[in-house]
Structures are given as C-alpha cells and as structure tokens.
Design an enzyme around this catalytic site. Structure first.
Site, PDB file in Angstrom:
ATOM      1  N   VAL A 316     -18.502 -26.661  52.276  1.00  0.00           N
ATOM      2  CA  VAL A 316     -18.582 -25.324  51.550  1.00  0.00           C
ATOM      3  C   VAL A 316     -20.100 -24.722  52.066  1.00  0.00           C
ATOM      4  O   VAL A 316     -20.128 -23.583  52.143  1.00  0.00           O
ATOM      5  CB  VAL A 316     -18.258 -25.076  50.257  1.00  0.00           C
ATOM      6  CG1 VAL A 316     -18.095 -23.856  49.781  1.00  0.00           C
ATOM      7  CG2 VAL A 316     -16.824 -25.632  49.880  1.00  0.00           C
ATOM      8  N   ALA A 317     -21.005 -25.430  51.705  1.00  0.00           N
ATOM      9  CA  ALA A 317     -22.499 -24.967  51.532  1.00  0.00           C
ATOM     10  C   ALA A 317     -22.755 -24.577  53.087  1.00  0.00           C
ATOM     11  O   ALA A 317     -23.479 -23.478  53.530  1.00  0.00           O
ATOM     12  CB  ALA A 317     -23.294 -26.028  51.274  1.00  0.00           C
ATOM     13  N   ILE A 319     -20.719 -23.911  55.729  1.00  0.00           N
ATOM     14  CA  ILE A 319     -20.205 -22.947  56.419  1.00  0.00           C
ATOM     15  C   ILE A 319     -20.555 -21.458  55.964  1.00  0.00           C
ATOM     16  O   ILE A 319     -20.391 -21.139  55.047  1.00  0.00           O
ATOM     17  CB  ILE A 319     -18.576 -22.889  56.213  1.00  0.00           C
ATOM     18  CG1 ILE A 319     -18.062 -24.554  56.945  1.00  0.00           C
ATOM     19  CG2 ILE A 319     -17.712 -21.819  57.106  1.00  0.00           C
ATOM     20  CD1 ILE A 319     -16.553 -24.649  56.490  1.00  0.00           C
ATOM     21  N   GLU A 321     -19.546 -18.582  55.172  1.00  0.00           N
ATOM     22  CA  GLU A 321     -18.240 -17.669  54.910  1.00  0.00           C
ATOM     23  C   GLU A 321     -18.409 -16.203  55.256  1.00  0.00           C
ATOM     24  O   GLU A 321     -17.408 -15.467  55.668  1.00  0.00           O
ATOM     25  CB  GLU A 321     -17.776 -17.865  53.683  1.00  0.00           C
ATOM     26  CG  GLU A 321     -17.411 -19.371  53.148  1.00  0.00           C
ATOM     27  CD  GLU A 321     -18.524 -20.259  52.412  1.00  0.00           C
ATOM     28  OE1 GLU A 321     -19.681 -19.702  52.611  1.00  0.00           O
ATOM     29  OE2 GLU A 321     -18.188 -21.311  52.266  1.00  0.00           O
ATOM     30  N   ASP A 363     -16.970   6.232  87.754  1.00  0.00           N
ATOM     31  CA  ASP A 363     -16.224   7.067  88.429  1.00  0.00           C
ATOM     32  C   ASP A 363     -16.760   8.417  88.858  1.00  0.00           C
ATOM     33  O   ASP A 363     -17.551   8.928  88.045  1.00  0.00           O
ATOM     34  CB  ASP A 363     -14.974   7.626  87.509  1.00  0.00           C
ATOM     35  CG  ASP A 363     -13.882   8.489  88.288  1.00  0.00           C
ATOM     36  OD1 ASP A 363     -13.463   7.927  89.498  1.00  0.00           O
ATOM     37  OD2 ASP A 363     -13.392   9.387  87.711  1.00  0.00           O
ATOM     38  N   ASP A 709     -11.960   8.934  83.577  1.00  0.00           N
ATOM     39  CA  ASP A 709     -11.527   9.884  82.635  1.00  0.00           C
ATOM     40  C   ASP A 709      -9.941   9.974  82.967  1.00  0.00           C
ATOM     41  O   ASP A 709      -9.226  10.586  82.263  1.00  0.00           O
ATOM     42  CB  ASP A 709     -12.104  10.967  82.932  1.00  0.00           C
ATOM     43  CG  ASP A 709     -12.145  11.830  84.160  1.00  0.00           C
ATOM     44  OD1 ASP A 709     -11.701  11.072  85.057  1.00  0.00           O
ATOM     45  OD2 ASP A 709     -12.490  12.850  84.419  1.00  0.00           O
ATOM     46  N   ASP A 713      -7.771   5.372  86.105  1.00  0.00           N
ATOM     47  CA  ASP A 713      -9.075   4.548  85.577  1.00  0.00           C
ATOM     48  C   ASP A 713      -8.621   3.448  84.603  1.00  0.00           C
ATOM     49  O   ASP A 713      -9.253   2.563  84.391  1.00  0.00           O
ATOM     50  CB  ASP A 713     -10.004   5.362  85.094  1.00  0.00           C
ATOM     51  CG  ASP A 713     -10.647   6.230  86.081  1.00  0.00           C
ATOM     52  OD1 ASP A 713     -10.862   5.976  87.362  1.00  0.00           O
ATOM     53  OD2 ASP A 713     -11.079   7.497  85.909  1.00  0.00           O
ATOM     54  N   THR A 805     -24.984 -12.865  47.889  1.00  0.00           N
ATOM     55  CA  THR A 805     -26.508 -12.760  48.152  1.00  0.00           C
ATOM     56  C   THR A 805     -26.969 -12.978  49.471  1.00  0.00           C
ATOM     57  O   THR A 805     -27.937 -12.260  49.943  1.00  0.00           O
ATOM     58  CB  THR A 805     -27.295 -13.831  47.357  1.00  0.00           C
ATOM     59  OG1 THR A 805     -26.851 -15.347  47.758  1.00  0.00           O
ATOM     60  CG2 THR A 805     -26.731 -13.764  45.726  1.00  0.00           C
ATOM     61  N   ASP A 806     -26.107 -13.566  50.317  1.00  0.00           N
ATOM     62  CA  ASP A 806     -26.594 -13.661  51.740  1.00  0.00           C
ATOM     63  C   ASP A 806     -25.903 -12.182  52.666  1.00  0.00           C
ATOM     64  O   ASP A 806     -26.487 -11.721  53.439  1.00  0.00           O
ATOM     65  CB  ASP A 806     -25.670 -14.897  52.447  1.00  0.00           C
ATOM     66  CG  ASP A 806     -26.579 -16.215  52.495  1.00  0.00           C
ATOM     67  OD1 ASP A 806     -27.756 -15.928  51.787  1.00  0.00           O
ATOM     68  OD2 ASP A 806     -26.253 -17.180  52.893  1.00  0.00           O
ATOM     69  N   GLU A 911     -34.010 -17.022  49.427  1.00  0.00           N
ATOM     70  CA  GLU A 911     -33.307 -16.450  50.403  1.00  0.00           C
ATOM     71  C   GLU A 911     -33.814 -15.019  50.336  1.00  0.00           C
ATOM     72  O   GLU A 911     -33.580 -14.337  51.535  1.00  0.00           O
ATOM     73  CB  GLU A 911     -31.961 -16.636  50.367  1.00  0.00           C
ATOM     74  CG  GLU A 911     -31.614 -18.028  50.859  1.00  0.00           C
ATOM     75  CD  GLU A 911     -29.818 -18.347  50.433  1.00  0.00           C
ATOM     76  OE1 GLU A 911     -29.073 -17.400  50.600  1.00  0.00           O
ATOM     77  OE2 GLU A 911     -29.533 -19.376  50.697  1.00  0.00           O
TER      78      GLU A 911
END
Length: 1016
Positions: A316-317, A319, A321, A363, A709, A713, A805-806, A911
């Site tokens: 968990v630490a 990865i 998330e 184009d 356009d 294309d 916090t991150d 951090e």
C-alpha cells in the site's frame, strides 16, 4: 462496381441490366437490395425502425459496458491494491475484528479504485461519434427513374442500377457513374472528400488513367459531394459502405487508438514498480521468519500472518494510488489553459503528445489556406501609346469578407478605384455575369458563399472596387451593417442593369455570357478562359481614358505573357472579362454573338494562404518540428503555396521534397524511406494516402500530428498520434480528432505545442515528487520491519498520505511556470525515460531521508520524548517479546497512538517541503521562489489544515488512529522535516554541474538509464 470509371456508359448500363429510359423495375430493385444491401453508411436504419444507437451496435459491435469497467482494473498496480484490500479484510476477520475496523482499510482502497475506474469509463465511452455523424453527409432524398417514371424517394432506398437525376444544390446520394448531361456542364464541389479547393467539371467519357485516384475519376459523382452547376443523370454504382464515404467509415473502424508516449512510460514504470514491490514484500516477510514464533504473536501461524500484513502495508505504501487521478487532473488543467489559446482538447492524453511531436502533416485547403477563393491580381491595358502597355493591380484580403484594398504596380493604394475605367467595367461584368450569392451569417459571424467559389471571388472584387459617383464612397460603405455590406455594390449594378438572357458556360466554348439592358442600351458581358475570350476579342478597353482601340498583335502578345505569368509562376486561376454593345431591342443571345468582343481585363485568383502561417511554420522549424503539406490539389498549385508560406525556404529545386501520391507509391522501399525523411509536400492524395503517410512516418519512430477539416481527413486524424481538426471543419473530422482549433489558425498549433511541452515538464515533476514520497514510505516500513520495531504507520494512514497530502501539492505542481526557451528545444524522444538514472538516484536519496526521518520521529517519541516512556532502544526493537519478559513498563505502551501520529506528521510535513523542491528540476529555491507558484503554496497550506483537522477533530482522529500533538512534538517534526530542502539543494547543485553528476550513474543498473545512455 469498382471500375465503372473505366467503362463506357453502355457497358455500365449493361452490367446492371438497366434501360436508361425506364430505370429499374420493382423486381430488379428487390433483387438488388438482396444483392447489394441498402444505402446507409452508418447502420442507423431509420426506415426500418431501428434507432441510431442499436443500429450502430449492429453494424459495429462496440465494447460492452462491463468490459469497459473491467478494463480499468486490468493494471498490475491496481491488481496488487485489490489483493491487498482483500487480504487486509481476511486478516482482520482472522484476528477477530468486526464492524467498521474490519472494513475500514479495504473500503478506503476500493473507494479510491472505484473513483479512478469511473474516470476511465467516462473517457472511453465518449467514442465513435464520427461514425454516426458520417450520416449527415448522405443525401436525404433523390430523384429516381423507376418503371419509366421519375419519383422522389428517400436516399436510403437507392440500389445499384438506379438512374438518378441531380442538379444545382443537390447532395449526391450515392456513388454514381454519369450517363447523360442535361446542361452544358456539371460541376461538383468534392472538397470534403478530396480537399480540392475548386469545384470539379464532370464528363461522360471513360477514364483510362492507371491507378486512378478520386480526382482522376471525372465521370464519377461521389456520395456526399454537392452539385454547384448544371444538371445530369447518373447510374448508381455503389451504396452504403461500398461508396467513397463508406470506405472512410471502414478506415475509421479499422483504426485503433494509439497509446500516447506518457501512457507507455507510466505503464512501463508501473510494471517495474510492481515487480520491485513484490520483491520487497517477499523480502520483508522472509527476513522476519525468525520472529514468527515470538510470544507476542501467539504462535508461528499468527506470526506469519502478522508479517504478511506488514508486507501488505508495504505494498500500500509503495503504490502511488493518487497518481492516475493527479495525472488526469493536471492534464485537464492544461486543457483549460489551451482552450484559452483556442485549442480545444478532446482527448486528455494528447496534451502531452504535443510535447514530443516531430512531424505535422497539415492539410492544405482550409488549414494553411482560407478555403475562400480570392482575386489577388488584375491586369488591364493602360494605353497603346506607352510602354509597358499593361497595368497590374494587386488586391488585399484573403476571405469572402468585402474588406480589402487595391494597389497599383508601385504598391500605392488606389483611393477611388472606380475612377479607373477598366476596374469600373470589371466590376460591372463581375457583378452581372455571375450566378453566385455572397451573404453574411450572423450566427457564425462570417461571410458565406452559395455557388461557385470563383464567381463568389468576383463578387467580393466588386465590393472592393466600390461604386462611382462620389468621393465618400469608401467611408460610406463602412457605415453599412455587415448584412447590407455583403452585396451592396453587386446589388447596385444588378439594379442598374436588367438581365435579359443568359448563355451558360460550356466546355467547348469555355465561357459564359449575359445580355443586359440599361437606358435602352443592350450590352453583353462575358467571362471565361483567357485563351477563349482573347480569341473572340477584336478591341481592347484602355484604362487611361476609357477608349476602345483595336486589339493588335503586340497587345495580344503582352496580354498572353501576363496570362502565362499569372498561371505559371504565380499559379493563379485566371479569367478574362469582356463586353460588347448589342443592337437595341435584342432579347436573346447565341454562340455566334460571342465575337468582336471588347477585352476589359484579366483577373487572377487563388485560395490564399493564411497570413499567420509563414511565422507559424518558422516557429515549428525552430522547435525541431517538420511540416509536411498534404493536399488533393495538383502539384504545381501546391508547390506555389509552399513557396508563399516558406515551406520551401532556400530551395531552388523541389525534386526529392515534393511528391504526388502516385510518384510516392512508385518508389522502391528504400527510396520511399529516404523520401519520407525529406518530404515537404505530398500532393494529389486521397484519404487512404493520408493514412498511409501517417503510418509510414510512425514506422520511422516519428510522432505525427495530422491536421485537417474534411471528411476525407478523418481516418488519418484518428490514426495519427494527435489529430488536429479545424473548428470550421466537419463534425466527422472533429469527432475523429484529439484536438480542435477553434479559430482554424495554424499558428495556434505552435502555441498548443508550447503548452503541451510545459504540461509534460510539470507532469514529470509531480510524478518524480510522488515517486520520492512513496520511496520514503517504503523505506519507513521496510527499515522498521528489518529492525524489529512496531508498525510505524498502519495502511489507512499510508492511504491518507498518498491520496490527500500527495494529491493536492502534486496537482499544484502542474501550475509551475514554463521555461523561457521551451520552443527552441528539440522535441523530446518518445523513449525518453520519465525518471532517468541520475534523477532516480536523486529521488532515492530524498526518499531514503523521508523514510529515515519518519522512523526517527517514531523512535524519538519512545526514547526521548518527555511524554513518552523513554525506553532504551534495545527494548523498542525487542517489543515483540515484551509479554514473555519482566519489564518496568506495560506492554500496552506499544499500542499508543502518539508515536505513529508523530511519524505520520513527519511524513506529511517532509513531503510538503519536498513539494517546494519540485518547483524546478534543477533551479535552486533561491532562484525559483515558492511564490512563483501560488497554487502550490495554497495547496500546502490546505493540506496542513486537513492534516491538523485529522489530528484534532475526534471522529477523524479515531478513524485514522491518531492523537493530538503537543508543541514540543511539533518542533521535533519541523526539525526532522526541513533538512530535505538542504539535501535536495546539494543534489540540484550537482545536477547543474556536468562533472558532479557522473559518479552516481555507475551505481545503477543499465535498465534504469535512458535508452540513449544505455546505447552509449
């Protein structure tokens, strides 16, 4: 029928068994429906009672919703997190935990994963709208000959073999072979398919061209194109997917979305990180095998389970998330800034792709040019008594707006153009010998055409010349509303003259004429190909005095020389204008009347380049980005444009730089590879060639952006690394693109590339920030486990640090200001590592300090804090045998919340200081001050307020197993956290010194280095 263009009319009619005078019978229609199917590009079978969504699924089964959801969890890091959540729940139940405590940690993990999955599903379901929007380019109805009678039927009921009649304004309902011309000519605007700036004349004769492209098939009417002049009958040869428009749909279906460079790097990093995490988790579990039998665990099995739970906490630490959410948020913030630059991003990952774009395939029509035919030069005869005998005028303005000025050969602006006899009569002829309409659209705030682009260009010239009679005319015209101004001068001449008879344009005469009457005087005005008009002219109008003099051979030669210069060197589309006084009372004209004309002048027009394109292309070159012009127009016209916009700067010979599609396909494989590396212009192309070009460039490791356009294309836009559509383009092109230029301005691409590079740099910064933070958490858990300490942080506390916090500071890092030289650097390599060897070393050092500082806070509370037990260090690392020994302290002290609270707070604060380190990769904080990014300062303050709330508000503190800190504890938190800035300042100093950064690289495995470094 694929080769209908090469067969005669009789052969095509025989192939389908149809009589051109009667059409198909009902039985033949039923047979052909079974044989060829119905005329639908996208299977929205409205007439059969199916809605578009279900029909789309029937024609091309999309990804089921449940598969989209599962796809979001098909990631190694996510799978590890899911396993950690399940194991956490099982371990809690095995330990006898019930209620909230058992579900808390796995619930938080699953909530985070569900939020990330929701974002992914929403992004992916916003797909394939282009397929349905192709249906907008199908005609709704068609005039069909069946059973000997004409009737109006829904276009979806057409079958191959049907005889269809088309006229001006008709949208072609299917691919059809011309069988009968009902007027002198038939012209079709097929720009949406081929990109040609001018309408195309159609004919009945078969085509013998080898490897014929759409432009060569002059006897074929393509589905979705529009008839702009004439009437004709044609036989249906292809319906639905078997049309040119249908082939575009199939090409779009076959095109898979490309994975962006950043996504590839994140996937590679995720796989690498997952392997490292797995290894560390196993290592932590193995090194603690000796502690499985400790009395505190209550047996070997429970000891094994306890350390397995530690390994889960370590996963968990490790990865990050919050990384997917932060990446998405940062890219979304970047798209808002780009929207202010008129670059609307439809696909978030495409933002960072801009930063490594090496080739822009642009184009020509509507992208580099205005797609608005405009008169740029006029040639008239000044006098037969002076040399040179001709006068040349240039006209400013590159759109259909009636704004522009007329300049003489010396560059001086004419204040009152109508005072020049030839310009005045050119305006009369242009207004009267004209069947187009120019109008103002208040909704789009632009001037629009109805009819031929060349005729509309003449109408705009009339407005720029103005009217005779009073000197205030120019300022008076500016006082009109835009709606009135659009055709004010044209309406004046139409009111002055009464049209009596029109002689339409024909291919053999190459001209048209109109008979007009004014004050009992009949005048015929003519316009057409210069060679045809001059051949029928016997007199010339002089610009000096308005006299008409005989057209001598000298004048004719000089006019022909000017014509060759216009058409050759300047590649202008030229028209000649003339007039003739007719007998009073004449009510009609015929071909024989088109003789003894008085030549007025020569006009040259072109689809002009946008004014800002030259500077934009120069900026691309300085940024190391190559521009390839891609067009359906002929080679000479396209080469002239490339000269004007600076693409052929410093080139005298275009050989090796300019290719037509057929020339390129005829090259040997090695020659083709070399041609791709030098190519600047790719002309006479059709949709499949554009996609082929993109694929060929991608095989050479180029990162390709494709602009366009039109419907033609769309496949190439979808295949390119980043597809860029014009805001005024078709809905199909926009839906197939990653980015839309709201202002149709090629120069906006340059600004978007600069923004994309800045976003990527900031993305790297917050990725590095999160990596260093997570390394710190891994070091904390790993070192504590190896030393035999109690758990410094529990998994739910780690999740809080990682996500909240991150997340806030990492997102704010996306607002870092870009470097000043961002558009002079070459594009980054696609295989450039997000975290290179030296940077990885830097963040290992920072991460190690973060982890050790977190453990130091934990140890400080047990050993030195006045509020703690002041245990000897040896007692702390042997806590698990506490219950088997006589101690002077209760064993419950190891379950106190204070030490983990100090550790968690140290981790949060260190951090926050580390976030300030990431204001710049290498610049000191003394140079790049914290207030240069107020968003980051604000996020740090907000994060600290949230953390304080967790510490001091009761329900939250219980949820995260923390307790309030004293002032002494806050001081030690600061003392342990601040040194991370000093350490990174030293590392930044070595980064700025090339000699100083060499030694760490030898410590690390080759695989960590960038590919270029490994190769060296």
């Amino acid at each position: 029928m694929e080769d209908a263009y090469a067969k005669s009319v009789a052969e095509v009619l025989e192939a389908f068994g149809v009589d051109r005078t009667k059409g198909l019978s009902d039985s033949q229609v039923e047979q052909h429906v079974r044989l060829y199917g119905r005329n639908v590009v996208v299977s929205c079978l409205v007439n059969l009672g199916l809605n578009c969504e279900s029909a789309l699924r029937n024609s091309y089964p999309g990804t089921p919703f449940w598969k989209l959801v599962l796809k979001q969890f098909d990631d190694l890091l996510v799978k590890i997190l899911i396993a950690a959540a399940v194991i956490s729940f099982l371990l809690a139940r095995m330990n006898g935990e019930t209620g909230l405590s058992a579900f808390l940690e796995p619930s938080v993990i699953f909530m985070i994963l569900a939020a990330n999955a929701a974002v992914g599903v929403i992004t992916e379901t916003n797909a394939e709208k282009a397929l349905e929007e192709l249906r907008a380019y199908q005609a709704d109805i068609a005039t069909v000959l069946r059973n000997g009678c004409f009737s109006i039927l829904p276009a979806t009921e057409l079958v191959p073999g049907d005889i269809v009649e088309v006229g001006v304004g008709c949208k072609v309902p299917a691919d059809m072979r011309m069988v009968e011309m009902l007027s002198h000519q038939l012209r079709v605007d097929q720009a949406i398919l081929t990109g040609e700036s001018c309408s195309v004349a159609k004919e009945l004769e078969s085509t013998s061209a080898m490897n014929a492209v759409y432009q060569d098939k002059t006897n074929i009417l393509f589905s979705g194109t529009v008839v702009v002049a004439g009437r004709a009958r044609a036989i249906v040869i292809g319906v639905g997917s078997n049309t040119a428009m249908g082939s575009i749909r199939d090409a779009m279906l076959r095109t898979e979305d490309e994975v962006t460079p950043l996504k590839k790097k994140l996937d590679e990093f995720g796989t690498f990180l997952a392997k490292v995490i797995a290894g560390i988790c196993i290592l932590v579990w193995v090194v603690n095998i000796g502690h499985f039998r400790d009395p505190s665990h209550g047996g070997f099995v429970r000891g094994a389970i306890h350390y397995f739970k530690v390994a889960v906490a370590l996963a968990v630490a490790a990865i990050p998330e919050g990384l997917p959410a932060v990446v998405t948020t940062c890219l979304a913030l970047g798209t808002k800034r780009m929207a202010r630059l008129n670059a609307i991003v439809r696909s978030l990952p495409s933002v960072e792709t801009l930063g490594c774009t090496t080739v822009i395939c642009s184009d020509k029509t509507g992208t580099l040019t205005t797609n608005m035919m405009s008169v740029s030069k006029v040639c008239v005869v000044r006098s037969v008594h002076r040399r040179p005998m001709t006068d040349e005028y240039s006209i400013s303005g590159t759109t259909f707006a009636p704004d522009g000025f007329i300049y003489d050969a010396s560059g001086l602006q004419l204040e009152f153009p109508p005072q020049s006899p030839c310009l005045l009569h050119l305006a009369m002829c242009s207004a009267l010998c004209n069947e187009s309409t120019l109008q103002y659209n208040p909704d789009k705030k632009s001037y629009e055409k109805i009819g031929e682009s060349t005729e509309v260009a003449l109408r705009v010239l009339v407005e720029k010349v103005g009217l005779p009679g009073f000197d205030s005319m120019p300022s008076a015209l500016n006082m009109l509303t835009k709606h009135e101004r659009a055709s004010y001068c044209n309406r004046y001449w139409e009111n002055q003259f009464r049209k009596i008879s029109v002689l339409e344009f024909s291919r053999d005469r190459k001209m048209m004429s109109v008979l007009c009457s004014r004050k009992q005087q009949e005048i015929m005005f003519s316009k057409g190909a210069p060679e045809s008009v001059m051949a029928r002219s016997t007199h010339i109008l002089c610009n000096d005095d308005g006299s008409s003099v005989p057209l001598t051979m000298d004048i004719r030669n000089e006019l022909e020389a000017r014509f060759q210069s216009f058409a050759g060197k300047d590649t202008l589309r030229c028209l000649a204008l003339a007039l003739k006084r007719m007998p009073a009372g004449q009510q009609s004209i015929c071909h024989d009347d088109e003789a003894n004309l008085t030549f007025i002048g020569l006009v040259g027009m072109l689809d002009p380049p946008r004014e800002e394109v030259r500077d934009a292309i120069n900026s691309c070159m300085s940024a190391g980005i190559r521009v390839i012009v891609v067009t359906g127009d002929n080679k000479s016209t396209a080469e002239s444009l490339c000269r004007q916009i600076g693409a052929f700067e410093h080139l005298d010979d275009f050989a090796g730089f300019s290719y037509t599609a057929s020339e390129f396909e005829g090259l040997a494989p090695l020659e083709r590879t070399n041609a791709l590396q030098r190519m600047i212009l790719f002309s006479r192309v059709e949709p499949s060639h554009k996609k082929m070009l993109v694929e060929a460039l991608q095989t050479q490791n180029e990162v390709v952006a494709m602009t366009g356009d039109g419907v033609n294309d769309a496949p190439a836009l979808k295949k390119a690394d980043i597809g860029i559509a014009m805001g005024s383009g078709t809905a199909v092109a926009k839906s197939a693109s990653d980015m839309v230029l709201a202002d149709d301005n090629f120069a906006t691409i340059v600004a978007a590339v600069a923004e994309g590079r800045a976003i990527y740099n900031n993305t790297k910064q917050f990725i590095r920030y999160m990596i260093s933070s997570n390394i710190g958490e891994v070091v904390c858990i790993f070192v504590a486990a190896v030393l035999g300490m109690p758990d410094t942080l529990i998994p739910v506390q780690l999740l809080w640090v990682n996500l909240v916090t991150d997340g806030l500071p990492a997102t704010a890092i996306g607002f870092n200001k870009p470097d000043g030289n961002i558009m002079t650097a070459k594009p980054r390599k696609v295989n450039e590592a997000v975290v290179s060897g030296w940077l990885f070393f830097r963040y290992l050092v920072i991460g190690a300090y973060v982890g050790l500082a977190t453990i130091a806070g934990f140890v400080w509370w047990f050993v030195y804090s006045e509020n703690g037990p002041r245990l000897p260090y040896s007692e702390l690392v042997n806590f698990d045998s506490c219950s088997a020994r006589q101690t002077s302290y209760p064993c419950s002290i190891f379950e106190d919340r204070h030490p983990s609270t100090v550790s968690m707070t140290v981790l949060v604060v260190v951090e926050m200081f580390n976030a300030l380190n990431n204001l710049s990769e290498n610049q000191s904080l003394l140079i790049t001050r914290p207030w240069s990014n107020l968003w980051l300062v604000g996020s740090i303050i907000l994060t600290m307020l949230l953390h304080v709330a967790v510490l001091y508000i009761e329900p939250l503190s219980a949820l995260f197993s923390v307790s309030p800190l004293s002032w002494a504890e806050w001081k030690i938190v600061f003392y342990l956290s601040f040194p991370v800035i000093l350490i990174d300042e030293v590392l930044k100093f070595f980064s700025r010194s090339p000699r100083g950064r060499r030694f760490p690289l030898r410590l690390w495995r080759r695989e960590i280095l960038p590919k270029e470094s490994r190769d060296r």
